[in-house]
Design an enzyme around this catalytic site. Structure first.
Site, short mmCIF file in Angstrom:
data_model
loop_
_atom_site.label_atom_id
_atom_site.label_comp_id
_atom_site.label_asym_id
_atom_site.label_seq_id
_atom_site.Cartn_x
_atom_site.Cartn_y
_atom_site.Cartn_z
CB SER A 263 3.74 5.85 -6.75
OG SER A 263 2.56 5.11 -6.56
CG ASP A 326 5.29 -0.42 -2.24
OD1 ASP A 326 4.04 -0.41 -2.23
OD2 ASP A 326 5.97 0.51 -2.72
CG HIS A 373 3.79 3.30 -2.03
ND1 HIS A 373 4.40 2.65 -3.08
CD2 HIS A 373 3.12 4.35 -2.58
CE1 HIS A 373 4.09 3.25 -4.22
NE2 HIS A 373 3.33 4.30 -3.94
#
Length: 437
Positions: A263, A326, A373
């Protein structure tokens, strides 16, 4: 007396017979041995070692032929690096009452063991901190937080990998200040090569750049981490130090620089990869270029098309492991991006653009929407070789069909421009609610 000596055939007849024989044997081999050749190729894929193909695993040929189907060695290496990123979450102190709040709970010598990765084969050499220079809650604004570590492979691990590996492992968003920085989605010049100013068109997301370049005024931990410089300064110093020192001590060894992040961490890894290559800090003591590879897990877009092109020119290799469900992998630039066509294409130069090669995945747990995620879910799916396959509806209590029909409806609505805007707003709201970047 009758002679028993045979007459020698002429050379022409021998050549003709050999030609016919060779053609016949080749045809027979093609008919009977093709399956065996296929088995041999499959067996080779299964028995190949990391050491024998490490350059391909690191993206020397952009993973051509290694992702569909997913090569076992690539699968294992991508999962391994994902677990090394996961260690960042396991040892982060998130207790607000702790004197080490938002710092690592353990020292460098024991951190991987405490994170459950005792046999990882790396020695941690430095901890990395980042400081968002944004307005946020008083408890987090202007304070450094531990975002990951730099490590180098041990001698034993180096033999297994076929090269000395310098690893940077970076986590995703945790603090409110980091979240506030992530929402700064405007593109701005990277300004990482100001000394030369050769690439003014290279732009990146302002929030990620802020996290990467801001320095700490005070420390989050009651330890001597203040005055250490920005996240960028820490990373550049340590990676270049390791590359130089190990290449001097082991001049005959191959070397790689691997930047792995989840991320927000993948965005920082992307900026670091570009930065190292642009400044030439990925060259060893003899001047040889050390390959730089980014393994991104659920990573967002980082920069514009010029940023992507420059990364390609510099030879920075990026493998984006992305779950198709995602939403973070679709941001920023949910509307204007590398896929923009029609009258909006005129803004392509200022559109966000993904870098590298995508390893597409497809997984979902309806009881836990945020799992789309989750790094642990990414790693589990990689290990299960679910890349590119549809999710198992049975795993979600038989409700997968309902979700699939909902997704079909959303896809149909995307055909209209107004629906695109609505979908973008809803996606942004979902990401903000779940704090997934």
């Amino acid at each position: 007396a009758t002679s028993t000596r045979r007459r020698k055939p002429c050379r022409a007849r021998v050549a003709a017979a050999a030609t016919v024989c060779t053609a016949t044997m080749a045809a027979a081999a093609e008919r009977t041995c093709a399956p065996a050749a296929a088995v041999a190729r499959t067996s080779t894929r299964r028995t190949a070692s990391v050491a024998s193909m490490w350059r391909q695993v690191q993206g020397s040929h952009d993973w051509d032929g290694l992702l569909q189907p997913l090569h076992p060695v690539v699968r294992d290496e991508v999962a391994r690096y994902g677990e090394l990123v996961g260690a960042c979450y396991k040892v982060l102190d998130v207790d607000p009452s702790s004197p080490r709040h938002m710092c690592c709970k353990h020292d460098k010598e024991s951190v991987l063991e405490e994170a459950g990765a005792a046999g990882a084969g790396y020695e941690v050499t430095r901890y990395i901190y980042a400081t968002p220079d944004v307005a946020g809650p008083p408890s987090t604004s202007g304070r450094s937080s531990w975002v990951g570590y730099v490590a180098v492979s041990t001698d034993e691990m180096t033999l297994r990998l076929g090269r000395r590996d310098v690893l940077v492992s970076l986590r995703g968003t945790v603090t409110q200040a980091e979240w506030a920085a992530n929402l700064m989605s405007a593109l701005e010049p990277a300004r990482l090569d100001d000394a030369r100013g050769a690439h003014p068109g290279v732009k990146v997301e302002s929030g990620f750049l802020n996290l990467y370049t801001s320095s700490a005024d005070k420390a989050a931990c009651r330890s001597s981490v203040g005055g250490m410089g920005s996240c960028r300064d820490q990373l550049l110093r340590e990676v270049s130090r390791l590359v130089t020192s190990f290449s001097k001590d082991h001049p005959d060894e191959d070397m790689s620089v691997t930047l792995a992040g989840h991320s927000m961490g993948s965005a920082l890894a992307m900026l670091l990869g570009y930065d190292l290559a642009e400044l030439g800090l990925n060259r060893d003591a003899s001047g040889r270029r050390v390959p730089v590879t980014v393994f991104s897990y659920g990573g967002p877009r980082v920069g514009n098309a010029a940023f992507k092109d420059r990364c390609d020119e510099l030879g920075v290799k990026v493998l984006r492991v992305a779950n198709v469900r995602d939403p973070v992998t679709m941001l920023p630039g949910a509307i204007l991006n590398e896929g923009t066509r029609g009258f909006l294409a005129g803004w392509a130069g200022d559109c966000y653009t993904h870098v590298g090669v995508e390893l597409a995945m497809d997984f979902l747990r309806l009881r836990d929407p945020a799992s789309v995620h989750d790094l642990g879910a990414y790693v589990s799916s990689i290990k299960a070789e679910t890349c590119g396959k549809a999710p198992n509806a049975a795993a979600d209590g038989g409700r997968g069909g309902v979700f699939a029909r909902a997704m079909e409806f959303v896809e149909g609505q995307r055909a209209a421009a107004s629906a695109w805007k609505e979908a973008a707003l809803q996606m942004g709201g979902l990401v903000q609610t779940l704090r997934m970047i």
